[in-house]
Design an enzyme around this catalytic site. Structure first.
Site, PDB file in Angstrom:
ATOM      1  N   ASN A 206      89.262  12.580   7.497  1.00  0.00           N
ATOM      2  CA  ASN A 206      88.472  13.698   6.977  1.00  0.00           C
ATOM      3  C   ASN A 206      88.933  14.034   5.566  1.00  0.00           C
ATOM      4  O   ASN A 206      89.890  13.456   5.063  1.00  0.00           O
ATOM      5  CB  ASN A 206      88.532  14.907   7.918  1.00  0.00           C
ATOM      6  CG  ASN A 206      89.942  15.420   8.078  1.00  0.00           C
ATOM      7  OD1 ASN A 206      90.539  15.926   7.129  1.00  0.00           O
ATOM      8  ND2 ASN A 206      90.498  15.276   9.280  1.00  0.00           N
ATOM      9  N   LYS A 286      90.519  -7.130  12.502  1.00  0.00           N
ATOM     10  CA  LYS A 286      89.352  -6.490  11.899  1.00  0.00           C
ATOM     11  C   LYS A 286      88.105  -6.812  12.733  1.00  0.00           C
ATOM     12  O   LYS A 286      87.864  -7.982  13.053  1.00  0.00           O
ATOM     13  CB  LYS A 286      89.195  -7.030  10.474  1.00  0.00           C
ATOM     14  CG  LYS A 286      88.061  -6.436   9.702  1.00  0.00           C
ATOM     15  CD  LYS A 286      88.022  -7.003   8.295  1.00  0.00           C
ATOM     16  CE  LYS A 286      86.735  -6.610   7.610  1.00  0.00           C
ATOM     17  NZ  LYS A 286      86.568  -7.311   6.336  1.00  0.00           N
ATOM     18  N   ILE A 305      96.788  20.362  19.424  1.00  0.00           N
ATOM     19  CA  ILE A 305      98.193  20.735  19.163  1.00  0.00           C
ATOM     20  C   ILE A 305      98.356  22.253  19.236  1.00  0.00           C
ATOM     21  O   ILE A 305      99.247  22.787  19.886  1.00  0.00           O
ATOM     22  CB  ILE A 305      98.648  20.212  17.781  1.00  0.00           C
ATOM     23  CG1 ILE A 305      98.348  18.715  17.662  1.00  0.00           C
ATOM     24  CG2 ILE A 305     100.132  20.486  17.557  1.00  0.00           C
ATOM     25  CD1 ILE A 305      98.473  18.157  16.259  1.00  0.00           C
ATOM     26  N   LYS A 340      93.113  30.030  22.004  1.00  0.00           N
ATOM     27  CA  LYS A 340      94.289  29.181  21.752  1.00  0.00           C
ATOM     28  C   LYS A 340      95.610  29.959  21.820  1.00  0.00           C
ATOM     29  O   LYS A 340      96.657  29.410  21.532  1.00  0.00           O
ATOM     30  CB  LYS A 340      94.141  28.470  20.412  1.00  0.00           C
ATOM     31  CG  LYS A 340      92.934  27.527  20.333  1.00  0.00           C
ATOM     32  CD  LYS A 340      93.073  26.498  19.224  1.00  0.00           C
ATOM     33  CE  LYS A 340      91.802  25.675  19.045  1.00  0.00           C
ATOM     34  NZ  LYS A 340      91.990  24.483  18.207  1.00  0.00           N
TER      35      LYS A 340
END
Ligand code: C5P
Length: 399
Positions: A206, A286, A305, A340
């Protein structure tokens, strides 16, 4: 740290270039400010070379950016180290006299930490007025280093020498540590993106740059904390000595490093942009194109996490998450905070220009579990890190 080194006209000024080099090597930025007499002992060229900054020596120098340069310098500097400090500059400082660049800067520096290394002949050091002036300075919070005893420039042996540069740096850093708000605290920070391997050459990643997490690591280290920075693949660097960096690549590796470090942490701030999914298996070779058809990647979920730490959190540990959203920001962030098990969430919206991934700036809203909401302006990521650290410290006081 940004350190202003004030140099007055004593023979010990010849030690200052070495002092400046040592401070720079320790990762500090240094701005030298001299009195006219100091330049009889050490040259402008030397000081400008070692500090890598223009020397400030005269209130009315044509080279000054403006005549109020001493005011902008007091805004720039975090601390001021006066070395060597002659009886004259000590007298001016104690009595509020400002008649040149250095003494006016000393007058305007109030409220920030100041350190003085006096150096003079024994008789001058023992003079009642000088001793009294130093006592006054200490009473006002200025830290004064003891004179060294030894051979003096005049040939006499006695009290009055300035300590060697190594010793001054050690003394300064020790004193600075003492006053730090996060001293003795362990802070875990995750930063950057994660790369989820597809095959030998490809990954899912990202756009996270890691800038926010690195800014946080440096801010907490500067406040005296022992920082463990678990960093995904990014181009950021840190010179901060208080930061222990652990480089990882995938979400699973970040999970392993973060859960281990959390055991000993007082505070954890998870600013990494962790991939929620990874390919269910990684090809060693690959992957080749086959015919004209497309290809399907099967993804499986990565461990969360932050949510894991939220469940493992012990009494006294503080957990902070980030929420980067594109819509319904407040609702999603508040839900995440609860789901969370967080103490605080830092929300940034991709709708705000200059906020989020890659930029040097950010605009955040800090929400805590008591429902307090603090909305910030667009600021540098380092300034935002300062706001987050302030909010963390406030929460720690209330724990
Ligand atoms: O649920 P979401 O991914 O939007 O939550 C963002 C927050 O959760 C961030 O603090 C991020 O670092 C953390 N996170 C994590 N592990 C994941 C996913 C997100 O620690 N697998």
């Amino acid at each position: 740290m940004k350190i202003i080194v004030g140099i007055s006209g004593g023979i010990a000024a010849y030690k200052v270039p070495q002092l400046v080099r040592l401070l720079k090597k320790r990762g500090h930025e240094v701005q030298c400010v001299v009195t006219a007499h100091a330049l009889e002992f050490v040259t402008k060229v030397t000081l400008e070379t070692v500090s890598e900054r223009r020397l400030y020596c005269d209130l009315f120098d044509d080279g000054n950016e403006r005549t109020t340069e001493h005011i902008s310098l007091k805004d720039w500097g975090d601390v001021l180290l006066l070395a060597p400090a002659t009886a004259n500059i000590i007298g001016k400082m104690a009595n509020g006299i400002g008649d040149d660049a250095l003494s006016t800067l000393l007058l305007s520096f109030g409220g920030k930490p100041m350190f003085v290394c006096p150096a003079m002949n024994t008789q001058m050091a023992e003079n009642v007025a000088v001793a009294e002036n130093l006592r006054v300075l200490e009473e006002r919070g200025v830290r004064v280093m003891d004179y060294e005893v030894g051979e003096l420039a005049c040939g006499a042996v006695g009290k009055g020498r300035m300590a060697e540069p190594e010793k001054i740096v050690e003394w300064l850093e020790e004193k600075l540590e003492e006053g730090k708000s996060m001293r003795g605290k362990r802070v875990l920070i995750t930063a950057g993106p994660t790369y989820e391997k597809i095959d030998a050459v490809r990954f899912i990643g990202n756009y996270s740059s890691g800038k926010m997490g690195f800014a946080l690591a440096e801010e907490f280290a500067e406040r005296g904390a022992e920082v463990t920075l678990v960093a995904g693949p990014c181009n950021q660097t840190t010179k901060s000595r208080g930061v222990r960096r652990i480089d990882v690549e995938s979400a699973q590796e970040m999970y392993d490093a973060a859960t281990e470090a959390f055991e000993r942490a007082d505070v954890a701030i998870l600013s990494a942009a962790v991939a929620d999914f990874r390919p269910d298996h990684q090809e060693e070779q690959k992957i080749k194109k086959q015919g004209d058809g497309g290809m399907t990647l099967k993804l499986v979920q990565n461990p969360d996490i932050l949510a894991t730490l939220g469940k493992r959190k012990r009494e006294g540990q503080l957990l902070v998450g980030f929420a980067l959203e594109t819509n319904n920001e407040m609702t999603y962030a508040t839900e995440k905070l609860k789901k969370k098990g967080l103490d605080m969430i830092v929300m940034n919206s991709l709708r705000d220009e200059g906020a989020g991934f890659g930029t040097d700036t950010n605009k955040v809203t800090i929400i805590d579990k008591a429902g307090n909401v603090e909305s910030g302006e667009l600021k540098s990521k380092r300034e935002v890190a300062g706001d987050i650290a302030d909010a963390v410290e406030r929460q720690m006081e209330n724990k």
